[in-house]
Scaffold this active site. Sequence first.
Site, mmCIF file in Angstrom:
data_model
loop_
_atom_site.group_PDB
_atom_site.id
_atom_site.type_symbol
_atom_site.label_atom_id
_atom_site.label_comp_id
_atom_site.label_asym_id
_atom_site.label_seq_id
_atom_site.Cartn_x
_atom_site.Cartn_y
_atom_site.Cartn_z
ATOM 1 N N SER A 88 -19.064 -44.571 -2.276
ATOM 2 C CA SER A 88 -18.252 -44.807 -3.466
ATOM 3 C C SER A 88 -19.176 -45.129 -4.634
ATOM 4 O O SER A 88 -20.375 -45.338 -4.457
ATOM 5 C CB SER A 88 -17.290 -45.970 -3.228
ATOM 6 O OG SER A 88 -18.032 -47.177 -3.107
ATOM 7 N N ASP A 123 -16.978 -40.544 -2.719
ATOM 8 C CA ASP A 123 -15.614 -41.048 -2.723
ATOM 9 C C ASP A 123 -15.253 -41.441 -4.167
ATOM 10 O O ASP A 123 -16.003 -42.168 -4.822
ATOM 11 C CB ASP A 123 -15.571 -42.278 -1.791
ATOM 12 C CG ASP A 123 -14.164 -42.739 -1.470
ATOM 13 O OD1 ASP A 123 -13.221 -41.936 -1.609
ATOM 14 O OD2 ASP A 123 -14.018 -43.910 -1.050
ATOM 15 N N GLU A 140 -7.217 -35.211 -6.275
ATOM 16 C CA GLU A 140 -6.109 -36.107 -5.944
ATOM 17 C C GLU A 140 -4.932 -35.901 -6.888
ATOM 18 O O GLU A 140 -5.090 -35.779 -8.096
ATOM 19 C CB GLU A 140 -6.564 -37.575 -5.993
ATOM 20 C CG GLU A 140 -5.430 -38.561 -5.692
ATOM 21 C CD GLU A 140 -5.896 -39.986 -5.384
ATOM 22 O OE1 GLU A 140 -7.011 -40.155 -4.861
ATOM 23 O OE2 GLU A 140 -5.132 -40.921 -5.671
ATOM 24 N N HIS A 193 -4.996 -48.888 -1.274
ATOM 25 C CA HIS A 193 -6.387 -49.334 -1.109
ATOM 26 C C HIS A 193 -6.484 -50.826 -0.779
ATOM 27 O O HIS A 193 -5.629 -51.609 -1.187
ATOM 28 C CB HIS A 193 -7.185 -49.062 -2.384
ATOM 29 C CG HIS A 193 -7.496 -47.606 -2.591
ATOM 30 N ND1 HIS A 193 -7.196 -46.944 -3.761
ATOM 31 C CD2 HIS A 193 -8.060 -46.684 -1.778
ATOM 32 C CE1 HIS A 193 -7.592 -45.681 -3.661
ATOM 33 N NE2 HIS A 193 -8.119 -45.492 -2.469
ATOM 34 N N GLY A 194 -7.536 -51.210 -0.066
ATOM 35 C CA GLY A 194 -7.843 -52.619 0.128
ATOM 36 C C GLY A 194 -7.229 -53.254 1.361
ATOM 37 O O GLY A 194 -6.592 -52.591 2.182
ATOM 38 N N GLY A 214 -6.865 -45.033 1.522
ATOM 39 C CA GLY A 214 -6.223 -46.330 1.740
ATOM 40 C C GLY A 214 -5.579 -46.450 3.107
ATOM 41 O O GLY A 214 -4.480 -46.970 3.240
ATOM 42 N N ASN A 253 -9.275 -41.873 5.381
ATOM 43 C CA ASN A 253 -10.310 -42.761 4.844
ATOM 44 C C ASN A 253 -10.151 -44.184 5.362
ATOM 45 O O ASN A 253 -9.073 -44.771 5.246
ATOM 46 C CB ASN A 253 -10.215 -42.815 3.318
ATOM 47 C CG ASN A 253 -10.648 -41.523 2.658
ATOM 48 O OD1 ASN A 253 -10.885 -40.518 3.325
ATOM 49 N ND2 ASN A 253 -10.758 -41.553 1.342
HETATM 50 ZN ZN ZN Z 1 -9.566 -44.014 -2.015
#
Ligand code: ZN
Length: 332
Positions: A56, A94, A146, A190-191, A235, A277
Amino acid sequence: MVSYKELGLVNTREMFAKAVKGGYAIPAFNFNTMEQMQAIVQAAVETKSPVIMQVSKGARNYANATILRYMAQGAVEYAKELGCANPQIVLHLDHGDTFELCKDCIDMGFSSVMIDGSSLPYEENIALAKKVVDYAHKYDVTVEAELGVLAGVEDEVSSAVSHYTKPEEVIDFSQRSGCDSLAISIGTSHGAYKFTPAQCTRDPKTGKLVPPPLAFNILHEIEKKLPGFPIVLHGSSSVPQEEVDTINKYGGKLPDAVGIPEEQLREAAKSAVCKINIDSDSRLAMTAAIRKYLAENPSHFDPRQYLKPARENMKKMYIHKIVNVLGSNNKL
Ligand SMILES: [Zn+2]
């Protein structure tokens, strides 16, 4: 300019085609450190799985882009040393957010890049993706774009709200951008805090949060519009509760961290979703092992002592994902 082919890396084209046909998904693991890289390569070699190693923008800032590129090259040689004659390793950017960043990665040996224009207006997203595709395809580098917006926070990528991908846009978008794969938004996030307690229900027995289900109806509509086209889920960490519990037991504070249930990821992997991912789960596995080790061994101070169990714990998690969730084992 160095070509990824000279480094022994591969692009995603062939592995995605096989994954879509075979009803499994390729793991895309983010890496920032040597221990993560070693754990990813060991897991991929032992399970005979193709693997995508992702970098990333945050990883580039943390570890330095040149070092990460040489680590990916090292990953190929390491896989061979571990007995894998023909490793299938992709080095992927990424969430690239500009043409220049994507070009920089392609020029330094990345075999795949993501251009994330999902926050831009529709036409600008297409134009940016096409510009990257036109450059990348000259060097046989594959491009992920995306459409739709994921909620959550991850490195520099963050959004408060999600917008599901509109199935009626995917044909036009993929044709005009020329992208090789498409990241979509169907409710992943995400996260480690993918959902707020208000978005979830609570299991009356355990008190744990149960997240809302993914929008499989949207995924199936997209599959109908683009038969066989590689779809990507971002995510998609499951935020294993045992790791969260270990972190909390040994001084951490992650109340109500919640991810995507693995049964749902398994179901997605059987469809046109061919890249999943996983980043937060690796962070949690590493942190849980380090917290436990240091709490139990307060006099130890050699990083190798606590990074070894951290590496083992990440490797265990990667193998579990490959074998029990994505189904990419024995697909080399
Ligand atoms: Zn992502």
